[in-house]
Design a protein around this motif. Structure first.
Motif, mmCIF file in Angstrom:
data_model
loop_
_atom_site.group_PDB
_atom_site.id
_atom_site.type_symbol
_atom_site.label_atom_id
_atom_site.label_comp_id
_atom_site.label_asym_id
_atom_site.label_seq_id
_atom_site.Cartn_x
_atom_site.Cartn_y
_atom_site.Cartn_z
ATOM 1 N N ALA A 479 41.560 23.631 -8.762
ATOM 2 C CA ALA A 479 40.722 23.218 -7.553
ATOM 3 C C ALA A 479 39.370 23.868 -7.867
ATOM 4 C CB ALA A 479 41.249 24.238 -6.319
ATOM 5 N N GLU A 480 38.352 23.295 -7.143
ATOM 6 C CA GLU A 480 37.147 23.787 -7.113
ATOM 7 C C GLU A 480 36.021 23.238 -6.072
ATOM 8 O OE1 GLU A 480 35.488 21.970 -10.672
ATOM 9 O OE2 GLU A 480 34.627 20.448 -9.845
ATOM 10 N N SER A 481 35.213 24.082 -5.688
ATOM 11 C CA SER A 481 34.151 23.779 -4.693
ATOM 12 C C SER A 481 33.006 22.959 -5.349
ATOM 13 C CB SER A 481 33.258 25.121 -4.553
ATOM 14 O OG SER A 481 34.148 26.070 -3.766
ATOM 15 N N ALA A 486 24.442 14.860 -2.041
ATOM 16 C CA ALA A 486 24.734 13.255 -1.952
ATOM 17 C C ALA A 486 26.259 13.133 -1.335
ATOM 18 C CB ALA A 486 24.554 12.479 -3.183
ATOM 19 N N SER A 487 27.113 14.372 -1.300
ATOM 20 C CA SER A 487 28.376 14.307 -1.015
ATOM 21 C C SER A 487 28.700 15.010 0.175
ATOM 22 C CB SER A 487 29.355 14.672 -2.040
ATOM 23 O OG SER A 487 30.861 14.545 -1.911
ATOM 24 N N ARG A 488 29.750 14.452 0.860
ATOM 25 C CA ARG A 488 29.875 15.250 2.319
ATOM 26 C C ARG A 488 31.464 15.813 1.990
ATOM 27 N NH1 ARG A 488 31.273 9.964 2.884
ATOM 28 N NH2 ARG A 488 33.419 9.234 3.608
ATOM 29 N N TRP A 489 31.964 15.672 0.899
ATOM 30 C CA TRP A 489 32.976 16.570 0.381
ATOM 31 C C TRP A 489 32.908 17.851 -0.407
ATOM 32 C CZ3 TRP A 489 36.678 14.358 2.923
ATOM 33 C CH2 TRP A 489 36.693 12.813 3.377
ATOM 34 N N HIS A 490 33.675 19.050 -0.112
ATOM 35 C CA HIS A 490 33.165 19.945 -0.550
ATOM 36 C C HIS A 490 33.928 20.988 -1.157
ATOM 37 C CE1 HIS A 490 29.259 19.793 1.447
ATOM 38 N NE2 HIS A 490 29.707 19.670 2.688
ATOM 39 N N PHE A 491 35.292 20.504 -1.111
ATOM 40 C CA PHE A 491 36.476 21.256 -1.986
ATOM 41 C C PHE A 491 37.233 20.226 -2.382
ATOM 42 C CE2 PHE A 491 40.231 23.491 -2.285
ATOM 43 C CZ PHE A 491 39.826 24.710 -2.962
ATOM 44 N N ILE A 492 37.929 20.436 -3.711
ATOM 45 C CA ILE A 492 38.621 19.369 -4.176
ATOM 46 C C ILE A 492 40.137 19.915 -5.027
ATOM 47 C CG2 ILE A 492 37.244 19.126 -6.219
ATOM 48 C CD1 ILE A 492 38.192 16.153 -6.136
ATOM 49 N N THR A 513 44.213 13.517 -6.300
ATOM 50 C CA THR A 513 42.964 14.551 -5.731
ATOM 51 C C THR A 513 43.061 14.479 -4.233
ATOM 52 O OG1 THR A 513 41.423 12.945 -6.238
ATOM 53 C CG2 THR A 513 41.626 14.553 -7.927
ATOM 54 N N VAL A 514 42.912 15.805 -3.672
ATOM 55 C CA VAL A 514 42.833 15.892 -2.313
ATOM 56 C C VAL A 514 41.413 16.554 -2.082
ATOM 57 C CG1 VAL A 514 43.753 16.690 -0.198
ATOM 58 C CG2 VAL A 514 45.242 16.032 -2.005
ATOM 59 N N THR A 515 40.542 16.167 -1.131
ATOM 60 C CA THR A 515 39.185 16.740 -0.832
ATOM 61 C C THR A 515 38.905 16.788 0.369
ATOM 62 O OG1 THR A 515 38.356 15.651 -2.784
ATOM 63 C CG2 THR A 515 36.720 16.236 -1.178
ATOM 64 N N SER A 516 38.438 18.120 0.929
ATOM 65 C CA SER A 516 37.935 18.447 2.121
ATOM 66 C C SER A 516 36.696 18.280 2.447
ATOM 67 C CB SER A 516 38.621 19.773 2.329
ATOM 68 O OG SER A 516 37.939 20.321 3.697
ATOM 69 N N MET A 517 36.143 17.945 3.740
ATOM 70 C CA MET A 517 34.709 18.077 3.954
ATOM 71 C C MET A 517 34.373 19.517 4.414
ATOM 72 S SD MET A 517 34.451 14.596 6.424
ATOM 73 C CE MET A 517 32.801 15.071 6.755
ATOM 74 N N LYS A 518 35.414 20.472 4.399
ATOM 75 C CA LYS A 518 35.271 21.755 4.731
ATOM 76 C C LYS A 518 34.880 22.487 3.452
ATOM 77 C CE LYS A 518 37.175 22.545 9.113
ATOM 78 N NZ LYS A 518 37.929 23.020 10.083
#
Length: 554
Positions: A479-481, A486-492, A513-518
């Protein structure tokens, strides 16, 4: 990271339950070009021809092929598990453990104060630089009062957690399959203090079995109990046993006269195929066992070494090759064949192939052939790659299934946490190509691939920019920030995918991969505790494996 992990930047790991409300989780996507903008600085300087690439073909070439064939043909097998099987579960390496103990010993003796961080760092660095790690361990022993060292080792081995908070990783999880294949003709040795090998045997979902730690005394156990021989003592979830070997003095005492360790390892070296796994072969006693043997013909011996994390990107390929040639010559002098694999994922796979070859004998099909059949079938029957029309139709169906998989995983986490998530997440399915050299973004959750020609394979490389690729290389959740304008995705988070069935055996086939906008400090992907995370992962993987099994149903 399938086991517990630390979140140093997030102390409130489990938020209190909130009043139930309607779930407002949106299912989005991870556009390929956006995830690719996550970079590792050192990746930029790595030359393409220096990459260490996963490839299934290595499993049909020497020396890895010879390891598998010898395992198939040998009547007896002995494994020695080193620190690598503990590190993959989140425990410290031997050197890291010594450094922790140095700090504890210095603080307990009054030499250090916890407030003096610079002094503490210098204390550790100077002890290691001047005396080496064995000498540093002797310093710890000298500063400890009677009985303290035996108490300190488990404390610094497990940190603030207990032994039951750590779970076997991919390497240890292959032990049950080897027991299935070899039965009582398998002997397991370890230089580790923990009980991860025993837990891997007890917790096996296919065929759980009893296991016991052996530290030299006679054990009145049944023939069906697998004994794990702890050469350096034991400190597992059911307490301690035997002497915990750590310092120079401990090693010297073991060399005075005949020890049970020397007798049993010596007998195994003389009478069985012997494989070192997760060990650097730097242990003084292992060296003594190998160099002290009488000359003559010996059963096959192998040591599996991993290149990953060994070389910096700028190291010329010629340096790596020269070093590896020297290592092969060094250990070849005592009859040990060195098997270099590029990434950690291949160590567990090698053990799996050994077990499968032993069990199936002459009907064993090498990994490259099995993987090629699996990939071709998935490409044709699930992904519809044969034509644009079938491809576009398949995209719609797969994306629907991915959305359902993500929703099922979130629902499982919500049930365990007794709270609802209010978060936009995305899911991407990555699958390996036929030779096992690339991962390919096959589907995302809110857009469809229209043109097959626009999908670019990503080279499997330990320094890849893509979380999916790096998680695949390690065979562990990563997992990483991400902070890119250019991206709205902040955590994956990347979860490796490994199929394991009777027809194809074990094959690492990709990653989701699961990504969050938070951001990291806001997303539930990072805040959930270990039990909830396990439930989320289990539900997600179950749904994905169901999808991947679809082409093989008759």
């Amino acid at each position: 990271m399938d086991g517990p992990r630390r979140r140093a930047d997030h102390h409130e790991v489990h938020a209190p339950p909130q009043p139930r409300r309607r779930r407002q989780i949106a299912v989005g996507c991870i556009p390929a070009q956006e995830e690719g903008q996550t970079t590792i600085d050192r990746c930029r300087t790595r030359e393409a021809d220096h990459r260490l690439s996963v490839s299934f073909s290595a499993f049909s070439q020497p020396p890895l092929r010879d390891l598998i064939n010898d395992a198939r043909d040998t009547p007896k097998l002995s494994l020695l598990l080193g620190a690598g099987t503990s590190i993959e579960a989140g425990l410290p390496s031997w050197s890291a453990l010594i450094e922790r103990l140095l700090v504890r010993a210095g603080t307990a003796s009054g030499t250090l104060t916890t407030a003096d961080e610079d002094g503490t760092n210098r204390w550790v660095a100077e002890a290691v630089r001047r005396d080496g790690y064995l000498g540093a361990a002797a310093i710890v022993e000298a500063l400890a009062e009677d009985g303290q060292l035996g108490e300190w080792i488990p404390l610094d081995l497990y940190g603030e957690r207990s032994p039951s908070d750590f779970f076997p990783g991919p390497i240890a999880q292959q032990l049950p399959r080897l027991v299935d294949a070899f039965g009582t003709d398998l002997e397991i040795f370890t230089t580790n203090y923990d009980d991860l090998a025993e837990q891997a045997l007890r917790d096996d979902p296919v065929s759980p079995r009893q296991a016991a730690a052996y530290v030299g005394e006679h054990l009145g156990v049944g023939a069906d109990v697998v004994q794990v021989r702890h050469l350096h003592g034991y400190a597992g979830r059911d307490g301690q046993a035997g002497t915990l070997v750590l310092s120079e003095a401990d090693y010297q005492r073991m060399q005075q006269g005949a020890s049970w360790q020397a007798n049993q390892v010596g007998a195994a070296l003389a009478n069985s195929m012997f494989v070192f796994v997760g060990s650097s072969l730097a242990d003084p006693n292992l060296l003594r066992y190998l160099y002290g043997e009488p000359p003559g013909n010996k059963p096959p011996r192998y040591a599996i070494f991993v290149r990953q994390d060994t070389y910096e990107p700028e190291v010329p390929d010629g340096v790596r090759k020269a070093r590896e040639a020297a290592v092969r010559s060094r250990w070849g002098a005592v009859g040990v064949t060195v098997v270099f694999v590029d990434h950690y994922v291949e160590v567990a796979q090698a053990l799996s192939e050994m077990a499968r070859a032993k069990r199936l004998g002459e009907s064993y099909v090498p990994l490259p052939d099995r993987a090629a059949t699996w990939v071709t079938t998935v490409n044709d029957r699930l992904l519809g790659l044969a034509a644009d029309e079938t491809f576009q139709r398949a995209q719609s169906q797969i994306v629907t299934r991915l959305r359902e998989a993500l929703q099922a995983a979130v629902a499982a986490a919500e049930r365990l946490e007794q709270r609802q998530w209010d978060e936009t997440l995305a899911l991407t399915l990555w699958l390996v190509d036929e030779p096992g050299e690339h991962l390919i973004n096959r589907a995302t959750t809110d857009r469809l691939h229209i043109d097959r020609a626009t999908i670019e394979p990503v080279h499997i490389d330990e320094y890849a920019r893509w979380v999916a690729v790096r998680a695949y290389c390690r065979g562990k959740i990563l997992a990483e920030s991400r902070e890119t304008y250019a991206s709205r995705w902040h955590f994956i988070r990347g979860l490796p995918l490994v199929i394991d069935d009777d027809e194809f055996g074990r094959i690492p086939v990709g990653c989701v991969t699961v990504t969050s906008m938070k951001r990291r400090d806001e997303t539930m992907l990072n805040a959930i505790d270990d039990a909830v995370e396990a439930g989320f992962n289990r539900a997600l993987r179950t749904a994905i494996y169901e999808l991947l099994a679809q082409p093989f149903r008759h």
